[in-house]
Design an enzyme around this catalytic site. Structure first.
Site, PDB file in Angstrom:
ATOM      1  N   LYS A   1      37.654  24.884  65.166  1.00 50.27           N
ATOM      2  CA  LYS A   1      38.349  24.837  63.886  1.00 50.27           C
ATOM      3  C   LYS A   1      37.452  24.121  62.879  1.00 50.27           C
ATOM      4  O   LYS A   1      36.878  24.747  62.019  1.00 50.27           O
ATOM      5  CB  LYS A   1      39.683  24.099  64.018  1.00 50.27           C
ATOM      6  CG  LYS A   1      40.516  24.519  65.208  1.00 50.27           C
ATOM      7  CD  LYS A   1      41.150  25.885  65.042  1.00 50.27           C
ATOM      8  CE  LYS A   1      42.063  26.206  66.224  1.00 50.27           C
ATOM      9  NZ  LYS A   1      42.655  27.534  66.141  1.00 50.27           N
TER      10      LYS A   1
ATOM     11  N   ASP B   1      47.304  16.594  71.014  1.00 45.49           N
ATOM     12  CA  ASP B   1      46.497  17.789  70.796  1.00 45.49           C
ATOM     13  C   ASP B   1      46.058  17.782  69.337  1.00 45.49           C
ATOM     14  O   ASP B   1      46.869  17.961  68.436  1.00 45.49           O
ATOM     15  CB  ASP B   1      47.338  19.035  71.115  1.00 45.49           C
ATOM     16  CG  ASP B   1      46.594  20.329  70.838  1.00 45.49           C
ATOM     17  OD1 ASP B   1      45.475  20.285  70.291  1.00 45.49           O
ATOM     18  OD2 ASP B   1      47.141  21.396  71.175  1.00 45.49           O
TER      19      ASP B   1
ATOM     20  N   TRP C   1      52.554  25.578  69.606  1.00 48.73           N
ATOM     21  CA  TRP C   1      51.593  25.056  70.584  1.00 48.73           C
ATOM     22  C   TRP C   1      52.193  23.981  71.468  1.00 48.73           C
ATOM     23  O   TRP C   1      51.982  23.979  72.685  1.00 48.73           O
ATOM     24  CB  TRP C   1      50.318  24.576  69.886  1.00 48.73           C
ATOM     25  CG  TRP C   1      49.499  25.730  69.419  1.00 48.73           C
ATOM     26  CD1 TRP C   1      49.282  26.110  68.128  1.00 48.73           C
ATOM     27  CD2 TRP C   1      48.831  26.711  70.237  1.00 48.73           C
ATOM     28  NE1 TRP C   1      48.518  27.256  68.098  1.00 48.73           N
ATOM     29  CE2 TRP C   1      48.224  27.644  69.363  1.00 48.73           C
ATOM     30  CE3 TRP C   1      48.675  26.888  71.608  1.00 48.73           C
ATOM     31  CZ2 TRP C   1      47.483  28.738  69.818  1.00 48.73           C
ATOM     32  CZ3 TRP C   1      47.938  27.977  72.066  1.00 48.73           C
ATOM     33  CH2 TRP C   1      47.352  28.885  71.184  1.00 48.73           C
TER      34      TRP C   1
END
Lengths: 410, 410
Positions: free
Chosen positions: A234, A209, A117
């Protein structure tokens, strides 16, 4: 309701499990939101009932994460991918206002690359900042990996080479695909090296992030961050909602910056537009906010972040102990170096021909799904978000233990 | 379930009413999506079950709207506001590839301004295209208004002055705030003047915002459009989903265009990224897609667009007849000129001190909500999206008729 009868344990990496009690409450809200006679998927985002709900949601985040008054909490859409671009555009605008004459070479964007990511985020920064700034890799964790090419570690503090005055410094707290996470204990060599940030003590434009670890435990040195963002899908809600925590100095007049040469920022990506409208410039993802709000209320009732931190720690320890046992017995192979393991996404390989397939099929037969690793890296991934119960973890660990015994015996 | 007992008639402009039967189906899906044992808000967007659902949803849109194979159907987030920026960025990139040496003055963006939303779209275009293109107002409907300053009409065909080869031509099919809509009968002076588009017969970059009239009736000359977009939260679903219909020649390599001088396009706004990933580059708004998918299935069962067109026509005629009656009797004042009235958002004023308040309170007492006009223009707005039943319209019209009688008598 007998709703739990049909449900499986969902260890998927996201979108992911939500508490059954919240889903049952949301069922009612779909027909009638808080006595309005209008369902939550139908009500105006400008109705006083929904605005009160959003205010309470924001307040719950602020209280549970201890967000200081220097930081705004904003809600938007588009997930982490939208923020890959947004942080670059907003923080390049901020840098332009601070340094109107900086050249693209002087305007650095520092990326800490520890997994799939953060690598993607750096690639997007290169696209968006082209001609305006220079994207630097502060550190690439693959250099420190066991095989020289995988993301399996958080590199040592000494290796982080930050620029003197970057437009932004970027890291991904938990790498969902690779199962690598920064340690939260500042004494660990795998923690984020805050003390190396330059200039020390100033308003460093540090971006994190937190998509897959938001609200699973407290955020270390939250106040030292410029921007923290997380997709809801999530730990706290359905897909469609992104939560931003933005320090006031990073909410800048992007139009003035554009006049000085910065790239114009699309309305939907402008932190100033979001902040000025209290996140209601246009219609938000109302249902996703609603469910996330219910999850936060439930977290509060269950003892808040401290409770979840304790439970999540136990859950992770149990799973990693089972992986370790499998490694000892030649059935599993751990993928992440010690100290850099994610609490939320535990990854490992199942050794032997067809053994992975057997593992996945056996788990599904026992009512456990979502265990297949990301398509780019393969293997097994166990996601342990807040809604996964200790009972579900115990069941998985029992399955893993039995699987190890069976394969060891062969 | 006795769910309908608590529910009011929701005439809100968006998010707006959804069919009760769809909400009841969604209640079940929240716990168990299509027998997976995982709820729809929890399931992976890459699971085969969800992908099959999305494929069917797309196919239903294609069939019902008769979308030709020259056009892709894409799903994204961020609503109309995100598309205000996205169409400019993507179509400026397309123009750059076609005309690598065009100056900003030669690169025109033609905006048809007929209401608050197209005005906003043009303003965003000015921000985003600054230094790259010139935003032109093709026509400003206020010039043709009764009071010289309101958006109350679709101007005559002869007034539309398109550029010879613009990067894009933009119009908003239905202005939700102002209640102004293009007529769908090509013979009407309030229809869109397709025949004036230049160059005739070529791939004109015609963009239409269909946010509040999508799927309420067929789209005239759909195949002649380059991009059609719509937020789901009016006729077909919850907020959080945007539907795009994009002609293949408008899905361009934005990175090559950027190398030629175009502005880089954020990943989330790139039509190419969406098209290449079949709308699954990152996690979409799964629940919103699900509910919209259920709505489309229901539309199909109920006779498709032809059925909805007939019902929506009757609904609009009934409401406008009541407004007309109120105008005749000095109780209401119509706001939109004849022929330009929206099918979806009927707006009018209630004359006399406190009369508007009385209207809204009376309606709410009778179980009808969402009738307050947009805060920027005031008055009454009746939104008549697909989920509003004829029975609900009859009830509203009865209330309006009684209100007219009561006030006339005073």
């Amino acid at each position: 309701m007998n709703s739990d009868l049909v449900r499986v344990a969902n260890f998927g990496a996201g979108p992911s499990a939500l508490p059954l009690s919240v889903l049952e409450e949301a069922q009612k809200g779909l027909i009638d939101f808080n006595g309005t006679g209008i369902g939550i998927a139908e009500i105006s985002h400008r109705s006083k009932e929904f605005q009160a709900f959003v205010d309470q949601f924001e307040q719950n985040i602020r209280t549970q994460l201890d967000v200081p008054s220097t930081h705004r909490i904003l809600f938007t859409q588009g997930g982490g991918t939208a923020q890959f671009s947004a942080v670059v555009l907003n923080l390049l605008a901020r840098h332009r206002l601070l340094h109107p004459n900086a050249t693209p070479e002087e305007t650095t964007l520092d990326y800490v690359v520890t997994g799939s990511w953060s690598k993607k985020a750096a690639e997007e920064a290169r696209r968006i900042a082209a001609g305006h700034g220079t994207v630097r890799t502060v550190v690439d964790a693959r250099v420190y990996s066991k095989d020289g090419k995988s993301f399996d570690n958080i590199p040592p503090h000494a290796e982080f080479q930050f620029s003197p005055a970057p437009a932004l410094i970027y890291y991904c707290e938990n790498e969902t695909v690779d199962g690598v996470e920064f340690a939260h204990d500042a004494a660990s060599p795998a923690s984020f090296p805050f003390d190396r940030l330059q200039p020390a003590g100033a308003l460093v434009p540090l971006v994190a992030d937190y998509s897959s670890s938001f609200m699973c435990r407290p955020i270390p040195r939250l106040a030292d961050h410029a921007v923290i963002y997380a997709g809801a899908q999530k730990n706290i809600g359905p897909a469609g909602l992104t939560i931003l925590i933005v320090r006031e100095d990073c909410i800048v007049d992007v139009d003035t910056a554009a006049k000085l040469g910065a790239t114009p920022v699309p309305l939907i990506l402008s932190y100033k537009v979001l902040a000025d409208s209290k996140s209601l410039y246009n219609t938000p993802s109302v249902f996703a906010i609603y469910v996330a709000g219910l999850v936060l209320e439930r977290m509060k009732r269950h003892g808040g972040l401290a409770h979840y931190e304790a439970v999540n720690k136990r859950k992770a320890e149990k799973v990693y102990a089972a992986i370790e046992e499998g490694e000892q017995k030649g059935v599993f192979r751990r993928k992440v170096q010690q100290g850099s393991e994610s609490w939320m996404n535990a990854v490992f390989e199942v050794l032997g021909e067809d053994a992975e397939k057997k593992f996945l099929e056996g788990a599904e037969k026992d009512g456990m799904k979502g265990l297949k690793g990301h398509r780019s890296v393969g293997g097994i991934r166990v996601s342990l978000y807040n809604a996964i119960t200790e009972e579900e973890v115990d069941k998985l660990v029992a399955f893993m233990t039995q699987f190890i015994e069976d394969l060891k015996a062969v």
